[in-house]
Write an enzyme that holds these catalytic residues in place. Structure first.
Site, mmCIF file in Angstrom:
data_model
loop_
_atom_site.group_PDB
_atom_site.id
_atom_site.type_symbol
_atom_site.label_atom_id
_atom_site.label_comp_id
_atom_site.label_asym_id
_atom_site.label_seq_id
_atom_site.Cartn_x
_atom_site.Cartn_y
_atom_site.Cartn_z
ATOM 1 C CG ASN A 121 8.463 0.875 12.722
ATOM 2 O OD1 ASN A 121 7.946 1.065 11.690
ATOM 3 N ND2 ASN A 121 7.384 1.094 13.798
ATOM 4 C CG PHE A 180 -2.117 0.938 1.051
ATOM 5 C CD1 PHE A 180 -3.300 0.645 0.229
ATOM 6 C CD2 PHE A 180 -1.972 2.204 1.824
ATOM 7 C CE1 PHE A 180 -4.223 1.357 0.273
ATOM 8 C CE2 PHE A 180 -3.083 3.011 1.611
ATOM 9 C CZ PHE A 180 -4.146 2.706 0.894
ATOM 10 C CB ALA A 218 1.465 -0.450 7.647
ATOM 11 C CG PHE A 219 -3.519 -3.924 10.455
ATOM 12 C CD1 PHE A 219 -3.581 -3.322 11.766
ATOM 13 C CD2 PHE A 219 -4.124 -5.298 10.492
ATOM 14 C CE1 PHE A 219 -4.406 -3.634 12.426
ATOM 15 C CE2 PHE A 219 -4.982 -5.728 11.534
ATOM 16 C CZ PHE A 219 -5.058 -4.844 12.560
ATOM 17 C CD GLU A 220 -2.729 -6.410 6.124
ATOM 18 O OE1 GLU A 220 -3.789 -6.068 6.278
ATOM 19 O OE2 GLU A 220 -2.017 -5.171 5.725
ATOM 20 C CG HIS A 244 -7.765 3.274 8.522
ATOM 21 N ND1 HIS A 244 -8.197 2.050 8.897
ATOM 22 C CD2 HIS A 244 -7.003 3.078 7.440
ATOM 23 C CE1 HIS A 244 -7.497 0.871 8.303
ATOM 24 N NE2 HIS A 244 -6.940 1.596 7.502
ATOM 25 N NE ARG A 300 9.340 12.700 7.944
ATOM 26 C CZ ARG A 300 8.891 13.646 7.609
ATOM 27 N NH1 ARG A 300 8.455 13.912 6.471
ATOM 28 N NH2 ARG A 300 8.944 14.490 8.619
ATOM 29 C CB ALA A 349 4.516 5.047 3.028
ATOM 30 C CB ILE A 350 0.509 4.882 7.813
ATOM 31 C CG1 ILE A 350 1.029 3.185 8.047
ATOM 32 C CG2 ILE A 350 -0.853 4.895 8.296
ATOM 33 C CD1 ILE A 350 1.147 2.836 9.253
#
Length: 173
Positions: A124, A33, A67-69, A99, A138, A91-92
């Protein structure tokens, strides 16, 4: 030499170095994502590892949806005993709903748990930004490449932990 200077000179220091990494086995767990940003992080991480002597054949890239996975796959990678360290990249980017907060928090907590539960360095390298522009900065422009930085973290942590693993039981009372 004063007593204080003598005591100061007797302090043991353990520092990580970035040498002797050819045998390091690194798993890079990557969230697809926001891939337009994340792929720059992957390139930065791989480049940093190769430049510091890690063999390409010792680097494995594992892709997941988001990222959740990342924590679950990082956990499975740690359980496999195939890796000396894991780099998590994603990347969130904040949106207009909460969310972002849930995903960022759970991803970070899960990755931290993998490191402590499995005694393996987990970096991380998941960006958490307020805007696409910040994420791009970044991922290789103004703010450096956080993927590269995450790769350097695991190399240093491998070195630190290996020094702590040296069994010198003769000094233990």
């Amino acid at each position: 030499m004063s007593n204080l200077q003598q005591q100061r000179s007797a302090v043991t220091h353990i520092d990580g170095n970035l040498h002797q990494n050819a045998d390091a086995r690194i798993g890079i767990v990557v969230a697809r994502f926001n891939g337009f940003v994340v792929e720059s992080l992957v390139d930065g991480a791989i480049d940093a590892l190769l430049r510091h002597g890690v063999l390409g054949s010792n680097i494995t890239v594992i892709r997941v949806p988001g990222a959740f996975e990342l924590p679950l796959v990082a956990q499975r990678a740690a359980e496999s005993d195939r890796f000396d360290a894991i780099v998590a990249l994603g990347a969130i980017i904040r949106g207009s709903t909460p969310h972002f907060d849930f995903v960022a928090s759970e991803s970070a907590k899960g990755l931290s748990n993998v490191a402590t539960d499995y005694n393996i360095p987990v970096a991380n390298g998941v960006l958490t930004t307020d805007s696409i522009e910040q994420a791009i900065e970044r991922a290789g422009t103004k703010a450096g490449n956080k993927g590269s930085e995450a790769a350097m973290v695991v190399l240093e942590m491998i070195a630190v932990l290996s020094q702590l693993d040296i069994d010198d039981s003769s000094d233990i009372v």
